[in-house]
Enzyme design. Sequence first.
Site, PDB file in Angstrom:
ATOM      1  CB  ILE A   1      16.040 -18.796  -5.506  1.00  0.00           C
ATOM      2  CG1 ILE A   1      16.251 -20.077  -6.341  1.00  0.00           C
ATOM      3  CG2 ILE A   1      14.556 -18.510  -5.270  1.00  0.00           C
ATOM      4  CD1 ILE A   1      15.801 -20.009  -7.795  1.00  0.00           C
ATOM      5  CB  THR A   2      15.165 -12.997  -6.276  1.00  0.00           C
ATOM      6  OG1 THR A   2      16.038 -12.893  -7.389  1.00  0.00           O
ATOM      7  CG2 THR A   2      14.982 -11.641  -5.624  1.00  0.00           C
TER       8      THR A   2
ATOM      9  N   GLY B   1       6.583 -10.793 -15.384  1.00  0.00           N
ATOM     10  CA  GLY B   1       7.763 -10.466 -14.569  1.00  0.00           C
ATOM     11  C   GLY B   1       8.704  -9.532 -15.304  1.00  0.00           C
TER      12      GLY B   1
ATOM     13  CD  GLN C   1      28.047  20.533 -28.574  1.00  0.00           C
ATOM     14  OE1 GLN C   1      29.035  20.141 -29.204  1.00  0.00           O
ATOM     15  NE2 GLN C   1      27.174  21.370 -29.082  1.00  0.00           N
TER      16      GLN C   1
ATOM     17  CD  GLU D   1      11.708 -11.629 -13.155  1.00  0.00           C
ATOM     18  OE1 GLU D   1      10.768 -11.392 -13.910  1.00  0.00           O
ATOM     19  OE2 GLU D   1      11.694 -11.389 -11.942  1.00  0.00           O
TER      20      GLU D   1
END
Length: 380
Positions: free
Chosen positions: A157-158, A242, A279, A363
């Site tokens: 859980i953030t 989200g 390149q 998410e």
Amino acid sequence: MNFNLSDEHLMIQQAARDFAQAELLPGVIERDNAQKFPHEQVKKMGELGFLGMMVDPKYGGAGMDSISYVLAIEEIAKVDASAAVVMSVNNSLVCAGLEKYCNEEQKMKYLFPLASGEVIGAFALSEPEAGSDATSQRTTAVDMGDHYILNGTKNWITNGGNATYYIVIAQTDPEKKHKGINAFIVEKGWEGFEIGPKEDKLGIRGSDTHSLLFTDVKVPKENRIGEDGFGFNFAMGVLNGGRIGIASQALGIASGAYELALKYAKERKAFGTEIINHQAIAFKLADMATQIMAARMLCYKAAVEKDEGKDISEIGAMAKLYASQVAMDTSIEAVQIHGGYGYVKEYHVERMMRDAKITQIYEGTSEIQRIVISRSISKK
Ligand code: CAA
């Protein structure tokens, strides 16, 4: 669809850029090393209106549109993806859900302090055995009349340790499957609510991620969000928005890594010339610039459609799926362009490469985004 940014959009973008350079860049490497939460910086983000950007000012928010939100998150994530996820979760998963689905009393009590940045919030859906398969909720909320009794564990859980208010999803009636799931607002400090140890993560180490443990936690009935059984649809609705926040975070990581790689390629010399004149390097930068522009357009389109009130499940999933892949590819190439310097912390791109990975996981993993997109297109 007109993607020309207004003067107000440009001002918000500049304000976020200035804030990121002045307040987030100093110490970002140290916070990553020490897994230190950016307390002071998050407080200032609240003062600037970045924690409740799209919320109506009458509920403590800044009343801005979703493009402003995409612009601000991109600028913050360019410098500090950890601060960006704190912002994204508070805005998209917490404030947006409360504003759209809560009653007036809940909004005044909980949304106001969250949107004004006085406190931050967390969104607790994932469980040890229910990540992608979100309908398999094991956390239970037993209806006791005027309250529910909550038991179970939430994982990853953030803002888990630093939040004051938590939106917790739980199963009330297993027989009804996802129609028996509810969402509740739970306050830190309630009896039986414990916060588990902080996770030691690969990336976004400045943000805090915890498990949450609920043992017979008494949740008043007035803290349920919406009608009985609305919790799963609530969670899905909130995650649609989200995903725009996380897509914008991924866009920011990609553009931050690209800008550093471009600067380095113009300065670093090898074989008698700046390496951008080779390149092999120039083509990498060309691909990065193209992919970043495409990711940005998807984020803008999703934001515009959200503000138009359209169903954004498909476009939000597309934006997240694509931008997170671009964040990963771009940050890997930015490390490659920097050579040995890219592999050490001082040059920032190794952190960006580590931070990018989570945007393909949280998410909704990239695989889940493909489920959402494929189900949507198959219905057409
Ligand atoms: N938008 C709106 N509604 C949706 C939806 C969407 N994108 N996806 C599903 N739903 C609705 C369906 O319409 C259905 O509702 P009805 O019965 O009322 O019609 C209900 O949800 C169930 O849908 P399905 O039958 O499709 O359910 P499923 O089990 O087959 O699949 C899923 C659902 C899309 C895979 C879902 O479980 C899912 O999105 N999983 C990923 C969960 C996730 O994103 N977790 C992230 C955790 S939060 C986090 O990371 C926060 C953080 O701290 C950073």
